[in-house]
Write a protein that holds these residues in place. Sequence first.
Motif, PDB file in Angstrom:
ATOM      1  N   LEU A   1      22.670  -2.443 -64.929  1.00 27.47           N
ATOM      2  CA  LEU A   1      23.546  -1.308 -65.168  1.00 27.47           C
ATOM      3  C   LEU A   1      23.591  -0.945 -66.644  1.00 27.47           C
ATOM      4  O   LEU A   1      23.686   0.237 -66.999  1.00 27.47           O
ATOM      5  CB  LEU A   1      24.944  -1.615 -64.632  1.00 27.47           C
ATOM      6  CG  LEU A   1      25.007  -1.674 -63.099  1.00 27.47           C
ATOM      7  CD1 LEU A   1      26.298  -2.327 -62.640  1.00 27.47           C
ATOM      8  CD2 LEU A   1      24.876  -0.274 -62.497  1.00 27.47           C
ATOM      9  N   VAL A   2      23.514  -1.926 -67.523  1.00 28.59           N
ATOM     10  CA  VAL A   2      23.428  -1.648 -68.955  1.00 28.59           C
ATOM     11  C   VAL A   2      22.191  -0.818 -69.254  1.00 28.59           C
ATOM     12  O   VAL A   2      22.222   0.158 -70.011  1.00 28.59           O
ATOM     13  CB  VAL A   2      23.419  -2.963 -69.756  1.00 28.59           C
ATOM     14  CG1 VAL A   2      23.017  -2.716 -71.205  1.00 28.59           C
ATOM     15  CG2 VAL A   2      24.796  -3.619 -69.698  1.00 28.59           C
ATOM     16  N   GLU A   3      21.056  -1.207 -68.643  1.00 27.04           N
ATOM     17  CA  GLU A   3      19.813  -0.448 -68.821  1.00 27.04           C
ATOM     18  C   GLU A   3      19.950   0.964 -68.267  1.00 27.04           C
ATOM     19  O   GLU A   3      19.595   1.943 -68.911  1.00 27.04           O
ATOM     20  CB  GLU A   3      18.658  -1.169 -68.111  1.00 27.04           C
ATOM     21  CG  GLU A   3      18.238  -2.475 -68.735  1.00 27.04           C
ATOM     22  CD  GLU A   3      17.312  -2.271 -69.918  1.00 27.04           C
ATOM     23  OE1 GLU A   3      16.918  -1.122 -70.185  1.00 27.04           O
ATOM     24  OE2 GLU A   3      16.986  -3.270 -70.577  1.00 27.04           O
ATOM     25  N   ALA A   4      20.467   1.075 -67.049  1.00 20.72           N
ATOM     26  CA  ALA A   4      20.528   2.379 -66.389  1.00 20.72           C
ATOM     27  C   ALA A   4      21.458   3.342 -67.099  1.00 20.72           C
ATOM     28  O   ALA A   4      21.168   4.537 -67.204  1.00 20.72           O
ATOM     29  CB  ALA A   4      20.974   2.191 -64.940  1.00 20.72           C
ATOM     30  N   LEU A   5      22.586   2.840 -67.600  1.00 20.26           N
ATOM     31  CA  LEU A   5      23.590   3.705 -68.209  1.00 20.26           C
ATOM     32  C   LEU A   5      23.406   3.860 -69.703  1.00 20.26           C
ATOM     33  O   LEU A   5      24.093   4.679 -70.333  1.00 20.26           O
ATOM     34  CB  LEU A   5      24.984   3.139 -67.920  1.00 20.26           C
ATOM     35  CG  LEU A   5      25.341   2.982 -66.440  1.00 20.26           C
ATOM     36  CD1 LEU A   5      26.694   2.319 -66.289  1.00 20.26           C
ATOM     37  CD2 LEU A   5      25.303   4.316 -65.715  1.00 20.26           C
ATOM     38  N   ALA A   6      22.495   3.052 -70.278  1.00 18.91           N
ATOM     39  CA  ALA A   6      22.274   3.073 -71.736  1.00 18.91           C
ATOM     40  C   ALA A   6      23.597   2.908 -72.482  1.00 18.91           C
ATOM     41  O   ALA A   6      23.894   3.626 -73.443  1.00 18.91           O
ATOM     42  CB  ALA A   6      21.563   4.362 -72.155  1.00 18.91           C
ATOM     43  N   SER A   7      24.408   1.964 -72.005  1.00 22.55           N
ATOM     44  CA  SER A   7      25.723   1.705 -72.582  1.00 22.55           C
ATOM     45  C   SER A   7      25.827   0.253 -73.031  1.00 22.55           C
ATOM     46  O   SER A   7      25.133  -0.614 -72.489  1.00 22.55           O
ATOM     47  CB  SER A   7      26.825   1.992 -71.547  1.00 22.55           C
ATOM     48  OG  SER A   7      26.851   3.356 -71.204  1.00 22.55           O
ATOM     49  N   PRO A   8      26.696  -0.059 -73.962  1.00 21.73           N
ATOM     50  CA  PRO A   8      26.857  -1.437 -74.411  1.00 21.73           C
ATOM     51  C   PRO A   8      27.348  -2.335 -73.272  1.00 21.73           C
ATOM     52  O   PRO A   8      28.149  -1.899 -72.424  1.00 21.73           O
ATOM     53  CB  PRO A   8      27.905  -1.337 -75.526  1.00 21.73           C
ATOM     54  CG  PRO A   8      27.909   0.096 -75.924  1.00 21.73           C
ATOM     55  CD  PRO A   8      27.546   0.879 -74.708  1.00 21.73           C
ATOM     56  N   GLN A   9      26.889  -3.568 -73.271  1.00 13.98           N
ATOM     57  CA  GLN A   9      27.263  -4.508 -72.216  1.00 13.98           C
ATOM     58  C   GLN A   9      28.779  -4.714 -72.099  1.00 13.98           C
ATOM     59  O   GLN A   9      29.315  -4.722 -70.978  1.00 13.98           O
ATOM     60  CB  GLN A   9      26.542  -5.839 -72.430  1.00 13.98           C
ATOM     61  CG  GLN A   9      26.726  -6.834 -71.296  1.00 13.98           C
ATOM     62  CD  GLN A   9      27.859  -7.804 -71.566  1.00 13.98           C
ATOM     63  OE1 GLN A   9      28.211  -8.041 -72.726  1.00 13.98           O
ATOM     64  NE2 GLN A   9      28.441  -8.349 -70.513  1.00 13.98           N
ATOM     65  N   PRO A  10      29.530  -4.849 -73.210  1.00 12.27           N
ATOM     66  CA  PRO A  10      30.978  -5.016 -73.069  1.00 12.27           C
ATOM     67  C   PRO A  10      31.657  -3.844 -72.353  1.00 12.27           C
ATOM     68  O   PRO A  10      32.566  -4.046 -71.552  1.00 12.27           O
ATOM     69  CB  PRO A  10      31.465  -5.146 -74.520  1.00 12.27           C
ATOM     70  CG  PRO A  10      30.279  -5.668 -75.261  1.00 12.27           C
ATOM     71  CD  PRO A  10      29.097  -5.003 -74.622  1.00 12.27           C
ATOM     72  N   LYS A  11      31.193  -2.630 -72.648  1.00 13.29           N
ATOM     73  CA  LYS A  11      31.783  -1.455 -72.001  1.00 13.29           C
ATOM     74  C   LYS A  11      31.494  -1.465 -70.502  1.00 13.29           C
ATOM     75  O   LYS A  11      32.397  -1.252 -69.676  1.00 13.29           O
ATOM     76  CB  LYS A  11      31.222  -0.173 -72.630  1.00 13.29           C
ATOM     77  CG  LYS A  11      31.714   1.105 -71.947  1.00 13.29           C
ATOM     78  CD  LYS A  11      31.084   2.349 -72.563  1.00 13.29           C
ATOM     79  CE  LYS A  11      31.523   3.611 -71.829  1.00 13.29           C
ATOM     80  NZ  LYS A  11      30.896   4.830 -72.407  1.00 13.29           N
ATOM     81  N   VAL A  12      30.243  -1.730 -70.128  1.00  5.78           N
ATOM     82  CA  VAL A  12      29.883  -1.755 -68.711  1.00  5.78           C
ATOM     83  C   VAL A  12      30.646  -2.857 -67.996  1.00  5.78           C
ATOM     84  O   VAL A  12      31.199  -2.660 -66.901  1.00  5.78           O
ATOM     85  CB  VAL A  12      28.359  -1.939 -68.555  1.00  5.78           C
ATOM     86  CG1 VAL A  12      27.999  -2.126 -67.078  1.00  5.78           C
ATOM     87  CG2 VAL A  12      27.617  -0.744 -69.136  1.00  5.78           C
ATOM     88  N   SER A  13      30.711  -4.047 -68.588  1.00 10.96           N
ATOM     89  CA  SER A  13      31.420  -5.166 -67.963  1.00 10.96           C
ATOM     90  C   SER A  13      32.892  -4.857 -67.780  1.00 10.96           C
ATOM     91  O   SER A  13      33.498  -5.238 -66.772  1.00 10.96           O
ATOM     92  CB  SER A  13      31.251  -6.429 -68.806  1.00 10.96           C
ATOM     93  OG  SER A  13      29.916  -6.877 -68.786  1.00 10.96           O
TER      94      SER A  13
END
Length: 257
Positions: free
Chosen positions: A174-186
Motif C-alpha cells: 500500500l505504501v508503494e501503491a499510494l506513494a505515501s509515507p509508511q507511518p501515514k499509511v499505517s
Amino acid sequence: MRQKVLFLCTANSARSQMAEALLRQLAGDQFEVFSAGNMPEEIDPRTLATLQSFGIDSGGLVAKSVAELAGQHFDFVITLCSKAHRECRHWPGSGVVMAWDFPDPKQRPEPNAFARTLQEISERIRLFVLVNSKQVQPLPPPAALTFYKALADETRLLSLLLIERAGELCVCELVEALASPQPKVSRHLAQLRRVGLLLDRREGQWVHYRLHPALPGWMAGIIHSTREHSGELLALPLQRLRDSANPPGSRVQGATQ
C-alpha cells in the motif's frame, strides 16, 4: 481438546484441500482438520501451487474418500459444493453441518481462478475461526455513519478499494501503491481496523490486511461496487503496484509496524 472439522467436496482435489490447509495454518491449535470427497481424484497441481504461492503449508495433503472416515465423530462437517451437501448432509456422528458453496476453480473462466477461490475460502475460514474461537471475539460491525466517514478520506478509500481488489495486501504494498509515507499509511490502516472494516494478521515480521470477514453484506457491496466503478481513480496506484518489486499476492513482501 481441539474440535474436529471435516471439509467435504466432490473430488477433494481443490476447494476442500484449500480449506483444510487454511484452517490448519490459521487455527491448527484449536481445530483438528480433515477433508474428503464423495468421488476423490488426485489433488489438482494448481491447488498445491496456489497454496504454496500464498505461503500456506500444503504438506500432508492427500485426496481421501468419505468412506475412509466413516464412523468418526466431527464437531463440524462443512460442505464446499452443493453436490457434496446433498449427499452428505446426514453425516453420521456429526455435530454441526454447514453448507458453503464455492464455484469449482477448475471451471471458473478467469486466469487467476485458483487464487480467487483460495481468497474467498480464506475469508469464510477467518469468519469461522472468529465465531468459533473462545479466544477471539469479533468486533461489532461499524455504524453506518462511521462507515461513510471512513470512506471520506482518500488514503483510507484507496486502501479499502485496493485491498478489496487483491483480497489481501501488506503495508509495504500500500505504501508503494499510494506513494505515501509508511507511518501515514499505517495510521490510516489502524483506524480502519479499529472501526471493524479491516482485519490484520502478522506473518513473521509482515503485517497483512484484508476486509473484515464479518463486514455486513451491504458495506462489502458498496466497497466492491465503488472499486468496480473507480478504474480511473485506481489506475495510477495499480500501475505503481505492477512496477514495484513486490507485486500483489507476493509472499515475500511486507512491512513492520
